[in-house]
Design a protein around this motif. Sequence first.
Motif, mmCIF file in Angstrom:
data_model
loop_
_atom_site.group_PDB
_atom_site.id
_atom_site.type_symbol
_atom_site.label_atom_id
_atom_site.label_comp_id
_atom_site.label_asym_id
_atom_site.label_seq_id
_atom_site.Cartn_x
_atom_site.Cartn_y
_atom_site.Cartn_z
ATOM 1 N N VAL A 48 35.387 27.349 40.977
ATOM 2 C CA VAL A 48 35.680 28.433 40.039
ATOM 3 C C VAL A 48 36.799 29.263 40.656
ATOM 4 O O VAL A 48 36.662 29.811 41.738
ATOM 5 C CB VAL A 48 34.441 29.310 39.773
ATOM 6 C CG1 VAL A 48 34.807 30.479 38.880
ATOM 7 C CG2 VAL A 48 33.333 28.478 39.158
ATOM 8 N N ILE A 49 37.923 29.304 39.962
ATOM 9 C CA ILE A 49 39.092 30.052 40.429
ATOM 10 C C ILE A 49 39.244 31.275 39.532
ATOM 11 O O ILE A 49 39.160 31.173 38.315
ATOM 12 C CB ILE A 49 40.383 29.188 40.317
ATOM 13 C CG1 ILE A 49 40.200 27.822 40.991
ATOM 14 C CG2 ILE A 49 41.584 29.940 40.862
ATOM 15 C CD1 ILE A 49 40.077 27.846 42.486
ATOM 16 N N GLU A 50 39.459 32.423 40.164
ATOM 17 C CA GLU A 50 39.622 33.658 39.394
ATOM 18 C C GLU A 50 41.041 34.175 39.583
ATOM 19 O O GLU A 50 41.509 34.316 40.707
ATOM 20 C CB GLU A 50 38.608 34.693 39.893
ATOM 21 C CG GLU A 50 38.564 35.931 39.038
ATOM 22 C CD GLU A 50 37.438 36.868 39.464
ATOM 23 O OE1 GLU A 50 37.744 38.036 39.737
ATOM 24 O OE2 GLU A 50 36.278 36.425 39.534
ATOM 25 N N ASP A 51 41.732 34.459 38.465
ATOM 26 C CA ASP A 51 43.091 34.988 38.591
ATOM 27 C C ASP A 51 43.061 36.506 38.758
ATOM 28 O O ASP A 51 41.991 37.123 38.760
ATOM 29 C CB ASP A 51 43.986 34.543 37.423
ATOM 30 C CG ASP A 51 43.630 35.195 36.089
ATOM 31 O OD1 ASP A 51 42.866 36.184 36.077
ATOM 32 O OD2 ASP A 51 44.129 34.723 35.049
ATOM 33 N N GLU A 52 44.238 37.101 38.920
ATOM 34 C CA GLU A 52 44.261 38.537 39.219
ATOM 35 C C GLU A 52 43.739 39.402 38.081
ATOM 36 O O GLU A 52 43.377 40.543 38.282
ATOM 37 C CB GLU A 52 45.655 38.978 39.662
ATOM 38 C CG GLU A 52 46.748 38.741 38.655
ATOM 39 C CD GLU A 52 48.120 39.068 39.209
ATOM 40 O OE1 GLU A 52 49.069 39.061 38.425
ATOM 41 O OE2 GLU A 52 48.251 39.341 40.417
ATOM 42 N N GLU A 53 43.682 38.835 36.858
ATOM 43 C CA GLU A 53 43.107 39.597 35.736
ATOM 44 C C GLU A 53 41.596 39.395 35.650
ATOM 45 O O GLU A 53 40.946 39.909 34.748
ATOM 46 C CB GLU A 53 43.744 39.164 34.405
ATOM 47 C CG GLU A 53 45.050 39.861 34.072
ATOM 48 C CD GLU A 53 46.254 38.983 34.397
ATOM 49 O OE1 GLU A 53 46.220 37.778 34.086
ATOM 50 O OE2 GLU A 53 47.209 39.511 34.988
ATOM 51 N N GLY A 54 41.045 38.586 36.580
ATOM 52 C CA GLY A 54 39.608 38.356 36.577
ATOM 53 C C GLY A 54 39.176 37.208 35.678
ATOM 54 O O GLY A 54 37.992 36.983 35.465
ATOM 55 N N VAL A 55 40.143 36.449 35.135
ATOM 56 C CA VAL A 55 39.809 35.316 34.280
ATOM 57 C C VAL A 55 39.418 34.138 35.171
ATOM 58 O O VAL A 55 40.137 33.796 36.107
ATOM 59 C CB VAL A 55 41.020 34.925 33.379
ATOM 60 C CG1 VAL A 55 40.686 33.693 32.547
ATOM 61 C CG2 VAL A 55 41.403 36.091 32.483
#
Length: 157
Positions: A48-55
């Motif tokens: 699970v990868i989370e981007d800087e917007e939390g997606v």
Amino acid sequence: MKDNMLTELEKQLEKALEEFDFAIDWDVKQHRIEVSVVLFAENKSNDVIEDEEGVQSEEEVIEFEDSLVLYAEDKEVPDELEYLAMIPFNRKKGMLKGDIKALANYLAEVLVNGQDDLLDFLNDETIETFELVWNDEAFEEEKKNNNGTAMVAYPKY
């Protein structure tokens, strides 16, 4: 037709970034030229990868996008948090052809290193974040190696 900053940039990026996806967007009103680049990497373990917007994403292929901006010195300075790099130019004179070539060559280096870093990030649980790294000093060095003195004009409408 005489080359302008857009045509020269596209030509140099096509040469330097052959294996990478990129797009050029010209904001006529703001006198900015944005170059977006995309890296792809296989997320084999479906982490699970989370981007800087939390997606969050568990996709098999991770797509990472970033962009840099060329902006007119006499216009509003863009928000530096939004860009990998911000490169000013003179709207009346344009930009040195050698600087555009240096930009393309250095961006290619950033992307090659970034591709490796992205794979390390996906395969090594101790690495918590990933981002592309642009080093202004290294870019300045690259400019010295590509010292073309010919100017390329800012595009006319």
